[in-house]
Each structure stands twice: as structure tokens, then as C-alpha cells.
Write an enzyme that holds these catalytic residues in place. Structure first.
Site, PDB file in Angstrom:
ATOM      1  N   GLY A  54       0.847  -1.195   0.000  1.00 33.07           N
ATOM      2  CA  GLY A  54       0.000   0.000   0.000  1.00 33.07           C
ATOM      3  C   GLY A  54       0.872   1.230   0.000  1.00 33.07           C
ATOM      4  N   CYS A  81       5.358  -6.034   1.520  1.00 36.59           N
ATOM      5  CA  CYS A  81       5.671  -4.609   1.444  1.00 36.59           C
ATOM      6  C   CYS A  81       5.031  -3.833   2.612  1.00 36.59           C
ATOM      7  CB  CYS A  81       5.254  -4.071   0.075  1.00 36.59           C
ATOM      8  SG  CYS A  81       6.091  -2.543  -0.324  1.00 36.59           S
ATOM      9  N   TYR A  82       4.008  -3.035   2.380  1.00 35.46           N
ATOM     10  CA  TYR A  82       3.361  -2.346   3.510  1.00 35.46           C
ATOM     11  C   TYR A  82       2.886  -3.372   4.543  1.00 35.46           C
ATOM     12  CZ  TYR A  82      -0.134   0.242   6.209  1.00 35.46           C
ATOM     13  OH  TYR A  82      -0.862   0.799   7.229  1.00 35.46           O
ATOM     14  N   HIS A 168       7.970  -7.818  -3.793  1.00 30.94           N
ATOM     15  CA  HIS A 168       6.668  -8.265  -4.313  1.00 30.94           C
ATOM     16  C   HIS A 168       6.786  -9.631  -4.993  1.00 30.94           C
ATOM     17  CE1 HIS A 168       4.324  -4.615  -3.605  1.00 30.94           C
ATOM     18  NE2 HIS A 168       5.489  -4.011  -3.702  1.00 30.94           N
ATOM     19  N   GLU A 170       4.466 -11.353  -6.138  1.00 34.52           N
ATOM     20  CA  GLU A 170       3.394 -11.543  -7.118  1.00 34.52           C
ATOM     21  C   GLU A 170       3.741 -11.041  -8.514  1.00 34.52           C
ATOM     22  OE1 GLU A 170       3.499  -9.498  -4.624  1.00 34.52           O
ATOM     23  OE2 GLU A 170       2.578  -7.569  -5.035  1.00 34.52           O
ATOM     24  N   ASP A 226     -15.803 -12.912 -23.255  1.00 32.69           N
ATOM     25  CA  ASP A 226     -16.429 -12.723 -21.940  1.00 32.69           C
ATOM     26  C   ASP A 226     -17.926 -13.047 -21.971  1.00 32.69           C
ATOM     27  OD1 ASP A 226     -13.928 -11.805 -21.357  1.00 32.69           O
ATOM     28  OD2 ASP A 226     -14.463  -9.693 -21.515  1.00 32.69           O
ATOM     29  N   LYS A 366      -8.610 -11.731 -17.725  1.00 32.37           N
ATOM     30  CA  LYS A 366      -8.908 -12.258 -19.059  1.00 32.37           C
ATOM     31  C   LYS A 366      -8.414 -13.697 -19.254  1.00 32.37           C
ATOM     32  CE  LYS A 366     -10.627 -10.734 -22.974  1.00 32.37           C
ATOM     33  NZ  LYS A 366     -11.825  -9.879 -22.982  1.00 32.37           N
TER      34      LYS A 366
END
Ligand code: XMP
Length: 510
Positions: A54, A81-82, A168, A170, A226, A366
Site C-alpha cells: 500500500g 511490502c506495507y 513483491h 506476485e 467474456d 482475461k
């Protein structure tokens, strides 16, 4: 009930990405706001918690904090992180502000005895983005990673099952990011790893069946992946209680409307109304050459035609839409100038009144939707379809739209796509299409002088359409495409290839 790992969102730009990575590890994951109540957290059957990054400093006046009772749930926690700094502060460590931010790839040394870093190399690159840092780990916490700049890049307390990382895991730039997340999911949270496309499909169908009951649903099918996945899911859940409407505005690519009929009516037996509105749209656009006016006319015509068809069906209770997670973020954003009015013809604006919206894909990215589509048995033509604008070929014909120009563009575009596929580039180039310019130039064919249109070819590499680079299609492929088009399509005497990136250009020409 499905077990899940809950990502608490402290405002970081990668929060949803963390949840998606966990799902890629076959574990259900949901993103909840940082101040979610304990009941909300419990309702998701959690096996672990992740505190996201954050923008705030943990010592800022309004620094976001979770409900303190969260630490009494006995769940494993990973802070990123945060989230890492928050854990440091909460358990009695110390966080400080660095003079210089650490940003980008950094080489990190890992203690591979740590559960989180088991089976990874001792040194590898990680993605950093922070100014504050953990200066002192709390009592009882072991420091498990460091860089040359920063001595505390990760810590853990196995007894409490609390872990934290400054970088991070991710993002793709963290080399062992997925291994680290997997260690958390598998070794710390002991996930059953039952979340797979098959499971997702089954669960979504069961949830839809429950939500819809014996009510009626209406869904606009656009030809895109979609809405196709949404329609298929609902069809599998409630069969004929679903009515789909496909408005053929006449600006689809060659054979697309026929393929939609084959797949959905002949193939899965969808209750699909195909509305032939080609004449109406063309009449409405007669004499119109301004791009924004074209888009606005198409958007409003679409609503008109759709409402007319919907009123013939009689009362329906739900409107289903193929909203996916990036749409949710985009529509939530209040910043950003309007570059083009993107009438998402697949979806409907709020003008259409229904009791309730059904949006089963709103948490998915997606590629997750594509995987789900494959799982549901949809063919690759639909599942892997490249992005295609709602107004279709109408915004790829510069100037006034006529039937003749539509026919020319459709044939040329078809050849372009066919040759790109033959060259094995169809799954490599993000988006590629032909544009019929409004320029005529002189040519010579046989013994005759011609005065025909210039056709532009555009191919782009992109991740999300927000930025793009022009695709370096091999020259021999371009040469072959150009030869075929000028020889096979009457009305084109010259072909150019668009070599501009976005920005400054946009992907579409209008
Ligand atoms: P631009 O031209 O803005 O396009 O760089 C970015 C991406 O969005 C697609 N696009 C649209 N999609 N309705 C849509 O659903 C629209 O009106 C529309 N206009 C552009 C475009 O094809 C590209 O992928």
C-alpha cells in the site's frame, strides 16, 4: 465450503494480482478491503491471510490497519511490502523512513531454511518498491532475507505462523515469486489445492443455479470471449431460462455471425435470438464520417435494438453481463481523460432497467476467463479471440461507411488474418487488423490505370491495450499478405503497414 486465502487490500496496485496468483496455485483467493470485519473474513472459510502492499507509511496518521482481532484468528499471515511493515510494527519491531526509495529489481539473499524460501536458490532477483523499511525485527522473529542495502528484507515467526517480505513475490520480475507464494500456500496454509478450472466452472454454475432459481435471465452476446463464457455458464446452470440476444450490426468480421450461430445455436443449443439490424445501422450511419459521432450512433442504436428485442421476450428478472475484473477497475477510476467513448457493445449501459445484474466473471482476469471458456468446451476461435471493438469495422473504415467499403475491408481483413495464422503468428501478435483509409491513389493493374483505396495493416503487441508497440511482422509475411490482398480484393491499390506505438497513436484508427 471452498477454503480460501484472503488478501487484505491496503491500497497497493498489485493487490488483485496477489489473489490471482494464489488462484493460479489452485487455491481459491478473494480480495477484501483492509478493514473487512472478522465475520466477512470468516464467511470465506479462510486458511490463510495475506496483507498487501500500500502507498502509506505505517506511522502516517491515517495508516490503514486491520481489525486487531484478526491476529487472534490463529490463521497464518503473510505480509507483503506495507503488509510486512505493518506486521513489524504490530509485533513490536521498528519501521523507518529511508532517504532514498528502493525501486526495481534487487538481488536478494535468502535463508533457504525458511519455510517460505524452501527449494529456491540462495540469491535471486526480487522486485522492490518502497521507501520505508523494517529497521528492527520484532522479538521472536528470524530475519530470513537481505540485500546489500537492506538487512531485513524478510522475517518469520514459525510459532505464530507469521511471515513477511519487503519485495513483491506476485510480480513476474521476482524470479522465485511463484515458488515463494506456493510455499506459503502449500507448506504454511496446507491448501488442498482443489481450485482448478473444472472446479471453478462447477462452482460458478452451482452458484448461478442457486441465485437464479426459477427466474428468467437475459444476456447480450457480442461474439467476444467474456459474454460467450457468461452465456455458456448460465446456459449450463438454467438452460432455457436464459435468453441471449445477438445484435448483428453489420460491422462484424467475415463469417463471424455465422460462427456465432454455429457455436451457440447448433452447438450448445443456446436460446439465442439473432437480430439482423444491419440495414438499420447502415442507414443511421449514412453520411457520418466523424469517429465520435459514429461511436455514439452505434452505442445508442445498439441500446434501441436491444431494448426492442428485450421487450418482445417479456419480463425478465436478471440481466447477465460479461464484466471482468479489469472492467471493474477501469469503470471505478475517476481519473483519466476520455480519449474515445468506448461503447462496450457486449455490455449495456445503465439505461436498461433490470432488477438485478449477474456478473459471474467480475473477479477474474482475461486469461482466467479464457481458461474457464476452454473448460466449458468453447472452441479456440471464441476462447482465443483477439480484442475486437464493440463498434467493429465501423471504426476501421475512415470516413463514411458504405456497404461496398465494408465488403472490401472484410475481405482484406480476412486474408490478413488467414496469413497471420498460416505464419503461426496468430497466438503471438496481440491484435492485428486491416483499416480501410479514405484515401485513393493511382495504381496500375495489367494495362489499366486504377484509382483505388489505400489499405492500412496494423499489428500490435500489448498486455492490456493501454499501451502498445507495433508488431514486427516478418517482411516476407507482409509481402505475401500485400500481394494476396491487391490481387484478390477489388478496390485496393496500395497497402501500408502502421509503425506507430501507443501512445502517441491509439490502437484503433478511430
Ligand atoms: P485504442 O484504440 O483506444 O484501443 O487504443 C484499445 C483497445 O480497446 C479496443 N477498443 C474497444 N473495445 N469497444 C470495445 O469493447 C470500443 O468501442 C473500443 N474501441 C477500442 C481496441 O480494439 C483495443 O484493443
Amino acid at each position: 465450503m471452498t477454503e480460501s486465502i484472503i488478501v487484505l487490500d491496503f491500497g497497493g496496485q498489485y493487490s488483485q494480482l496477489i489473489a490471482r496468483r494464489i488462484r493460479e496455485l489452485n487455491t481459491h483467493s478473494v480480495l477484501l478491503p483492509y478493514d473487512a470485519t472478522i465475520e466477512e473474513i470468516r464467511a470465506n472459510n479462510p486458511i490463510g491471510l495475506i496483507f498487501s502492499g500500500g502507498p502509506n507509511s505505517i506511522y502516517a496518521e491515517n495508516a490503514p490497519k486491520a481489525d486487531c482481532a484478526i491476529f487472534d484468528l490463529g490463521l497464518p499471515i503473510l505480509g507483503i511490502c506495507y503488509g510486512f511493515q505493518y506486521l513489524a510494527d504490530h509485533f513490536g519491531g521498528c519501521v523507518k523512513n529511508a532517504l532514498i526509495s528502493e525501486y526495481g529489481k534487487k538481488s536478494v539473499r535468502f535463508d533457504t531454511n525458511s519455510t517460505l524460501f524452501a527449494n529456491i536458490s540462495d540469491i535471486s532477483d526480487c522486485w522492490m518498491s518502497h521507501t520505508d523499511y523494517v529497521a528492527l525485527a520484532p522479538d521472536g522473529f528470524n530475519v530470513t532475507a537481505s540485500t546489500d542495502n537492506c538487512s531485513i528484507v524478510a522475517f518469520e515467526n514459525r510459532e505464530k505462523d507469521v511471515y513477511g517480505v519487503q519485495f513483491h513475490p506476485e510480480v513476474v520480475h521476482t524470479v522465485h515469486g511463484m515458488d515463494i507464494l506456493n510455499n506459503f500456500v502449500e507448506k504454511v496454509c496446507h491448501s488442498e489445492k482443489s481450485w482448478s478450472p473444472a472446479y471453478v466452472a462447477e462452482k460458478l454454475i452451482a452458484d448461478l443455479r442457486k441465485e437464479i432459481g426459477d427466474k428468467k435471465v437475459l444476456c447480450a452476446l457480442s461474439g467476444g470471449v467474456d459474454s460467450a463464457v457468461v452465456a455458456t455458464l448460465i446456459h449450463k446452470a438454467v438452460g432455457k431460462q436464459l435468453t441471449c440476444v445477438y445484435v448483428d450490426h453489420g460491422f462484424m468480421r467475415k463469417n463471424e455471425s455465422e460462427e456465432i450461430k454455429e457455436t451457440f445455436i447448433d452447438g450448445i443449443g443456446l436460446n439465442l435470438i439473432m437480430v439482423d439490424a444491419r440495414r438499420e445501422f447502415l442507414d443511421k450511419l449514412k453520411g457520418v464520417s466523424d469517429p465520435e459521432t459514429k461511436r455514439k450512433h452505434i452505442g445508442s442504436m445498439f441500446i434501441k435494438v436491444f431494448e426492442r428485442e428485450a421487450s418482445r421476450i417479456g419480463s425478465v428478472d436478471f440481466l447477465a453481463q460479461g464484466t471482468i475484473y479489469p472492467d471493474v477497475i477501469e469503470s471505478g477510476s475517476k481519473t483519466g481523460a476520455t480519449i474515445k467513448s468506448h461503447h462496450n457493445v457486449g455490455g449495456l449501459p445503465s439505461v436498461v432497467k433490470f432488477d438485478k445484474l449477474i456478473e459471474p466473471l467480475r473477479d477474474l482476469f482475461k486469461d482466467e476467463v479464457r481458461r474457464l471458456g476452454k473448460q466449458l468446451g468453447l472452441n479456440d476461435k471464441i476462447v482465443m479471440r483477439q480484442p475486437f471493438p464493440g463498434p467493429g469495422l465501423a471504426i476501421r473504415i475512415i470516413g463514411e461507411i458504405t456497404q461496398e467499403k465494408l465488403d472490401i475491408l472484410r475481405d482484406a481483413d480476412f486474408i490478413f488474418r488467414e496469413e497471420i495464422a498460416k505464419a503461426g503468428l496468430d497466438s503471438v501478435i496481440w491484435q492485428y487488423f486491416a483499416v480501410l483509409t479514405n484515401v485513393r491513389t493511382v495504381g496500375v493493374m495489367g494495362d489499366f490505370r486504377t484509382y483505388d483505396y489505400v489499405l492500412a495493416l496494423r499489428g500490435v503487441e500489448s498486455v492490456d491495450g493501454m499501451t502498445a508497440d507495433w508488431a514486427k511482422i516478418p517482411l516476407n509475411v507482409l509481402e505475401h499478405i500485400s500481394n494476396r490482398i491487391v490481387n484478390e480484393v477489388r478496390g485496393i491499390s496500395r497497402i501500408v503497414y502502421d509503425i506507430t506505438s501507443k501512445p502517441p497513436s491509439t490502437i484503433e484508427w478511430e
